[in-house]
Design a protein around this motif. Structure first.
Motif, PDB file in Angstrom:
ATOM      1  N   VAL A  10       0.846  -1.193   0.000  1.00 35.09           N
ATOM      2  CA  VAL A  10       0.000   0.000   0.000  1.00 35.09           C
ATOM      3  C   VAL A  10       0.885   1.248   0.000  1.00 35.09           C
ATOM      4  N   ASN A  11       0.702   2.094  -1.031  1.00 36.64           N
ATOM      5  CA  ASN A  11       1.517   3.304  -1.146  1.00 36.64           C
ATOM      6  C   ASN A  11       0.732   4.539  -1.558  1.00 36.64           C
ATOM      7  N   ASP A  12      -0.598   4.427  -1.675  1.00 34.61           N
ATOM      8  CA  ASP A  12      -1.430   5.578  -2.003  1.00 34.61           C
ATOM      9  C   ASP A  12      -2.874   5.266  -1.612  1.00 34.61           C
ATOM     10  N   PHE A  13      -3.780   6.196  -1.917  1.00 32.71           N
ATOM     11  CA  PHE A  13      -5.174   6.045  -1.515  1.00 32.71           C
ATOM     12  C   PHE A  13      -5.836   4.858  -2.204  1.00 32.71           C
ATOM     13  N   GLU A  14      -5.590   4.688  -3.503  1.00 30.63           N
ATOM     14  CA  GLU A  14      -6.252   3.622  -4.242  1.00 30.63           C
ATOM     15  C   GLU A  14      -5.813   2.244  -3.761  1.00 30.63           C
ATOM     16  N   SER A  15      -4.532   2.069  -3.508  1.00 28.34           N
ATOM     17  CA  SER A  15      -4.070   0.765  -3.008  1.00 28.34           C
ATOM     18  C   SER A  15      -4.543   0.537  -1.581  1.00 28.34           C
ATOM     19  N   TRP A  16      -4.705   1.618  -0.825  1.00 23.22           N
ATOM     20  CA  TRP A  16      -5.255   1.518   0.542  1.00 23.22           C
ATOM     21  C   TRP A  16      -6.694   1.001   0.484  1.00 23.22           C
ATOM     22  N   LYS A  17      -7.481   1.550  -0.440  1.00 21.36           N
ATOM     23  CA  LYS A  17      -8.854   1.068  -0.618  1.00 21.36           C
ATOM     24  C   LYS A  17      -8.863  -0.398  -1.044  1.00 21.36           C
ATOM     25  N   GLU A  18      -7.962  -0.757  -1.930  1.00 19.80           N
ATOM     26  CA  GLU A  18      -7.941  -2.124  -2.457  1.00 19.80           C
ATOM     27  C   GLU A  18      -7.571  -3.133  -1.375  1.00 19.80           C
ATOM     28  N   LYS A  19      -6.540  -2.817  -0.583  1.00 18.15           N
ATOM     29  CA  LYS A  19      -6.054  -3.750   0.444  1.00 18.15           C
ATOM     30  C   LYS A  19      -6.803  -3.605   1.764  1.00 18.15           C
ATOM     31  N   GLY A  20      -7.333  -2.417   2.020  1.00 16.17           N
ATOM     32  CA  GLY A  20      -8.073  -2.190   3.256  1.00 16.17           C
ATOM     33  C   GLY A  20      -7.219  -1.857   4.456  1.00 16.17           C
ATOM     34  N   VAL A  21      -5.886  -1.949   4.339  1.00 12.10           N
ATOM     35  CA  VAL A  21      -5.030  -1.701   5.491  1.00 12.10           C
ATOM     36  C   VAL A  21      -3.604  -1.409   5.030  1.00 12.10           C
ATOM     37  N   TRP A  22      -2.965  -0.484   5.717  1.00 14.83           N
ATOM     38  CA  TRP A  22      -1.525  -0.237   5.592  1.00 14.83           C
ATOM     39  C   TRP A  22      -0.873  -0.608   6.914  1.00 14.83           C
ATOM     40  N   TYR A  23       0.252  -1.332   6.857  1.00 11.46           N
ATOM     41  CA  TYR A  23       0.982  -1.641   8.086  1.00 11.46           C
ATOM     42  C   TYR A  23       2.460  -1.800   7.763  1.00 11.46           C
ATOM     43  N   LYS A  24       3.263  -1.632   8.791  1.00  8.60           N
ATOM     44  CA  LYS A  24       4.711  -1.628   8.592  1.00  8.60           C
ATOM     45  C   LYS A  24       5.397  -2.280   9.787  1.00  8.60           C
ATOM     46  N   LYS A  25       5.890  -3.485   9.611  1.00  5.47           N
ATOM     47  CA  LYS A  25       6.617  -4.175  10.664  1.00  5.47           C
ATOM     48  C   LYS A  25       8.110  -3.894  10.506  1.00  5.47           C
ATOM     49  N   PRO A  26       8.912  -4.088  11.569  1.00  5.55           N
ATOM     50  CA  PRO A  26       8.563  -4.516  12.924  1.00  5.55           C
ATOM     51  C   PRO A  26       8.437  -3.314  13.855  1.00  5.55           C
ATOM     52  N   TYR A  27       8.235  -3.594  15.131  1.00  7.20           N
ATOM     53  CA  TYR A  27       8.312  -2.558  16.155  1.00  7.20           C
ATOM     54  C   TYR A  27       9.748  -2.056  16.210  1.00  7.20           C
ATOM     55  N   HIS A  28       9.941  -0.780  16.440  1.00  8.07           N
ATOM     56  CA  HIS A  28      11.252  -0.170  16.251  1.00  8.07           C
ATOM     57  C   HIS A  28      12.209  -0.287  17.419  1.00  8.07           C
ATOM     58  N   TRP A  29      11.732  -0.713  18.588  1.00 10.46           N
ATOM     59  CA  TRP A  29      12.607  -0.706  19.751  1.00 10.46           C
ATOM     60  C   TRP A  29      12.501  -2.029  20.513  1.00 10.46           C
ATOM     61  N   ARG A  30      13.597  -2.388  21.181  1.00 15.16           N
ATOM     62  CA  ARG A  30      13.619  -3.645  21.919  1.00 15.16           C
ATOM     63  C   ARG A  30      14.605  -3.545  23.082  1.00 15.16           C
ATOM     64  N   TYR A  31      14.149  -3.981  24.247  1.00 11.04           N
ATOM     65  CA  TYR A  31      15.030  -4.093  25.409  1.00 11.04           C
ATOM     66  C   TYR A  31      15.590  -5.509  25.460  1.00 11.04           C
ATOM     67  N   TRP A  32      16.893  -5.619  25.748  1.00  9.34           N
ATOM     68  CA  TRP A  32      17.499  -6.953  25.846  1.00  9.34           C
ATOM     69  C   TRP A  32      18.692  -6.897  26.792  1.00  9.34           C
ATOM     70  N   ARG A  33      18.616  -7.644  27.863  1.00 13.25           N
ATOM     71  CA  ARG A  33      19.714  -7.861  28.790  1.00 13.25           C
ATOM     72  C   ARG A  33      20.373  -6.559  29.235  1.00 13.25           C
ATOM     73  N   GLY A  34      19.515  -5.617  29.709  1.00  9.33           N
ATOM     74  CA  GLY A  34      20.052  -4.402  30.297  1.00  9.33           C
ATOM     75  C   GLY A  34      20.251  -3.245  29.341  1.00  9.33           C
ATOM     76  N   THR A  35      20.003  -3.465  28.045  1.00  9.46           N
ATOM     77  CA  THR A  35      20.256  -2.420  27.048  1.00  9.46           C
ATOM     78  C   THR A  35      19.049  -2.270  26.127  1.00  9.46           C
ATOM     79  N   PHE A  36      18.779  -1.035  25.698  1.00  6.44           N
ATOM     80  CA  PHE A  36      17.733  -0.763  24.722  1.00  6.44           C
ATOM     81  C   PHE A  36      18.367  -0.601  23.341  1.00  6.44           C
ATOM     82  N   TYR A  37      17.696  -1.175  22.340  1.00  8.06           N
ATOM     83  CA  TYR A  37      18.198  -1.119  20.970  1.00  8.06           C
ATOM     84  C   TYR A  37      17.111  -0.599  20.029  1.00  8.06           C
TER      85      TYR A  37
END
Length: 837
Positions: free
Chosen positions: A604-631
């Protein structure tokens, strides 16, 4: 057959005003019989109706709850006949919950308003016929705009208010802020969050700095400690939760679940362990669990911190030297232990919660050692006077086991990559609008000395208006909210709205609509073009789009277009702003333009493709904590190590930039909290046990939960939903009062008897009737009446049970008491008296 509001509206006049016909009012029979009614059914909309002609599938979003599941809507010959989950939507995954298929019943509800109307009877009340007559949309817009223009000319624009419930995106609720700024009112808009789930949000604001609901990594968690969240009933997003439940319970290792609640429900029945807690005492249990985690050395030392010498100095009843504990990503643990936690043993909690201490020890050890783990909550702990402190205690457990922003833990939702609107409201402000900024408080007094920590206080507006403090409203517009029924002590709203000019936009004839001076019915969700950024889900950004499955069945409009059309008629530069804005479709095309530089994972990259697919989404979540440190995510992995300042800016925006066991947010309001809650000023920041305050002057707790087929008050006029309202105790044609057999028998009440519930509300005894149903799985001191019945408007099926007034409306027994910190209405804090009627 009982027509809606038969004591309020003349049948002939109502049908004439709304355009209903005999065929629309009495179509196929049979559906009503599911609920034990004799009323006629809506038109058949079953999938197996086998309509002829070409079938068209459109993308939409379900409106039965906050989950925002994507749906595929099947339309043949201009008529919707099937709704399924959209396989391309990450929440739905091709599936729907039991109420997701009921959209056709809302679309073709014969009791819907058929077009705009105006009131001709100046008197308002339950027994007053509004005497609505049809008008055109232009006339409706002109009437509203003329009234708003007069207020502005008199310098009284602040006396206009917008009230809303389930807002969705930039194309409806997103319009409120600019309208209020340009018109000159602080009351655009007052949301319903204070009558929903504001408590859990404010508990998180006080501890990790985020005034929001959590997103969760359920797929990777190994333990869920559930405080009062109806995971398999009404938690968000319900459809997805049922799907992920199967994954969690079959993966290796299986996710273990402990549920804490005041009644037996589907979630508790499916859990590994059930702890039946005394209402309002969840905070005491959470503190005792935290006590065990610390005294037994089970906390996550990399996230929380540790003692300098590496030895555990947390011992029951003993203080520690604050400087001896070196914190990592937390703040105030030593002060919390010394000032509160050292004495909060499981034995202490047993006396308060009635949960045996041995079970508290077991759960604490399981939770702390079966990682990753998470503690979740909702209105069970927070819909009480002590709700924020209860919620803080629960959320503190997530910090103690290192679950914040970790795999299998919990985080916060990212927003979509929307483009800007075609115009900026700041460019259209006149001198009057600038002068009005900050000149008057909101009618609910949120953010003032009265409610300094609350973001919204809708339940306060009725009494403020009646008292003229801070002023009286002149005009109010309602969108997806019905406070005359949903607010605590709703009869106060009936008095308050008698002298307010009311504009109601619901498609359905609810209680607030019966007080309306102008009816401007909006589209149902199957007729609407509308965006919907996801409610907190898995953290990564997502925005779905509703596209109309059919042309409007009746003469209705999109709420966003109503706001734009009213704005065009205001005598100020704001009219030019709304002319430039155009309409909802133009807005959404500009929002979708942002996807061009950030295409979704599904292309999905514009209004028409949004209508066609019904949803825009973008993975992954941008942040992660691991063993004492945030990345932070760099496009290929979590490879960018974050500084403390970056964590504070992007993840934990508290004063310390860390998870706070001693809350700076609360300390900044120490005088207010001390005054309202009786807590010493030097202790207000500590997560602590605060006694709940119960209303009603009764001897039995009274809780009013949502059920799987509760569609936020919209299912009351759907007979299929009514037929299966209570999955535990059954029910056809009524909603039962669930009661422990021992409690009933002590009062001479048999299964199926009519009973009377009474409570003190505003110093007067209020009563409702109900039908008793034995439920041995509940607490003996707790009565359960699901919140859905007791309507005196809304439609023929919603009011059918009113023939014998069973059951009455639970809100009539609910005093308007709120948590002083979050402002959440205390829906679960009433205590009532019970007798055989």
């Amino acid at each position: 057959m009982k027509m809606i509001l038969d004591t309020l509206l003349n049948r002939r006049r109502f049908l004439k005003a709304t355009g209903a016909t005999g065929a629309a009012a009495a179509t196929t029979a049979g559906v009503g019989k599911l609920a034990g009614f004799t009323a006629a059914s809506t038109t058949s909309t079953h999938v197996n109706a086998r309509p002829g002609g070409e079938t068209r599938v459109t993308k939409n979003i379900c409106h039965q709850c906050p989950a925002r599941c994507g749906i595929n809507v099947y339309t043949t010959n201009g008529r919707v006949h099937a709704i399924y989950g959209d396989p391309g939507n990450p929440i739905a995954n091709g599936k729907l919950c039991p109420k997701g298929h009921l959209g056709t019943q809302l679309l073709y509800d014969p009791d819907r308003f058929k077009g705009p109307m105006k009131r001709t009877n100046p008197n308002k009340g339950r027994d007053e016929d509004p005497e609505f007559v049809p008008i055109s949309w232009d006339e409706a817009f002109d009437i509203v705009a003329e009234r708003l223009n007069r207020l502005r000319e008199r310098g009284e624009s602040h006396r206009f208010a917008h009230f809303y419930g389930r807002g969705w995106g930039s194309s409806d609720a997103g319009l409120y802020g600019d309208f209020g700024k340009l018109y000159g009112t602080p009351n655009s808009a007052i949301g319903h969050a204070s009558m929903c789930a504001e408590g859990s949000k404010r508990a998180k604001r006080a501890t990790d700095g985020n005034d929001s609901y959590n997103s969760y990594d359920y797929r990777n968690t190994n333990y869920i400690l559930n405080f009062g969240a109806g995971f398999l009933e009404a938690f968000r997003p319900y459809n997805y939760l049922m799907q992920v439940w199967g994954h969690m319970r079959t993966k290796s290792p299986k996710t273990r679940v402990t549920t804490i609640d005041v009644r037996m429900n589907p979630t508790m029945a499916a859990s590994d362990r059930a702890l039946m807690i005394k209402p309002g005492t969840d905070g005491a249990l959470a503190l005792a669990i935290a006590h065990v985690i610390l005294t037994e050395g089970l906390w996550d030392k990399e996230f929380v911190g540790d003692f300098e010498d590496g030895r555990n100095h947390f011992r029951t009843g003993e203080t520690i030297i604050p400087d001896a504990f070196q914190a990592n990503w937390t703040h105030g643990l030593a002060e919390w232990w010394n000032g509160e936690l050292k004495d909060r043993t499981p034995e202490w909690a047993e006396e308060i919660t009635t949960i045996p201490a041995k079970h508290i020890y077991t759960v604490a050890r399981e939770f702390a050692t079966t990682r990753p783990a998470m503690a979740i909550m909702e209105r069970g702990p927070t819909a009480h006077f002590n709700g924020t402190y209860n919620g803080m205690a629960v959320h503190a457990l997530n910090a103690l086991v290192g679950s914040m922003f970790a795999e299998g833990g919990l985080f916060y939702q990212m927003g979509p990559s929307y483009g800007p609107l075609p115009v900026s409201a700041d460019d259209y402000m006149d001198d009057y609008a600038r002068e009005m900024q900050g000149k008057h408080p909101r009618i609910d007094m949120a953010g003032t000395e009265k409610w300094p920590m609350a973001g919204t206080m809708m339940q306060e507006c009725a009494k403020h208006h009646l008292a003229g403090d801070p002023y009286k409203l002149d005009t109010a517009m309602f969108f997806v909210t019905n406070p005359i029924w949903t607010a605590p002590d709703p009869r106060l709203w009936e008095e308050a709205l008698k002298d307010v000019f009311i504009i109601d936009t619901s498609p359905y004839p609810g209680e607030t609509a019966m007080y309306a001076d102008i009816i401007m019915p909006e589209h149902t969700y199957l007729e609407r073009l509308q965006d919907s950024p996801t409610y907190p889900f898995e953290g990564w950004p997502m925005a779905a789009l509703r596209t109309p499955a059919v042309d409007p069945v009746y003469d209705t409009k999109h709420f966003g277009d109503m706001i734009i059309e009213i704005g065009k008629r205001i005598n100020s530069p704001m009219a030019d702003y709304y002319r430039e804005l155009g309409d909802v479709e133009n807005m959404l095309r500009h929002r979708a333009a942002g996807f061009a530089n950030d295409p979704g994972d599904n292309g999905v990259n514009d209004f028409e493709s949004w209508k066609e697919k019904g949803v825009w989404y973008k993975k992954p979540y941008h942040w992660r904590y691991w063993r004492g440190t945030f990345y932070e995510w760099d496009g290929e992995g979590y490879n960018i190590e974050m500084s403390e300042d970056e964590v504070k800016d992007k993840l934990m925006p508290t004063a310390s930039g860390k998870f706070e066991f001693k809350s700076s947010f609360l300390e900044n309001n120490a005088n207010y909290i001390a005054r309202e809650m009786g807590i010493a000023e030097d202790r207000v920041g500590l997560i602590q046990w605060v006694e709940p305050r119960h209303t009603g002057d009764g001897d039995l707790h009274f809780v009013t939960p949502k059920t799987p087929l509760h569609a936020e008050g919209r299912s009351a006029n759907i007979p299929q939903a009514q037929a299966y309202m209570q999955p535990i105790v059954g029910g056809r044609g009524t909603c039962y009062l669930e009661i422990h057999p021992k409690t009933a028998q002590e009062r001479g009440i048999n299964d199926g008897d009519t009973v009377r519930l009474s409570a003190q509300v505003r110093g007067e005894t209020k009563s409702i009737l109900a039908v008793a149903r034995y439920m041995p799985g509940h607490r003996p001191d707790t009565l359960v009446l699901p919140m859905e019945y007791g309507h005196w408007a809304q439609g023929r099926w919603a009011t059918a049970q009113g023939r014998d007034m069973k059951p009455g409306h639970s809100g009539d027994l609910t005093e308007n008491l709120s948590d002083p910190i979050s402002g959440l209405a205390c829906y679960y804090t009433a205590k009532v008296r019970l007798e055989k009627a």
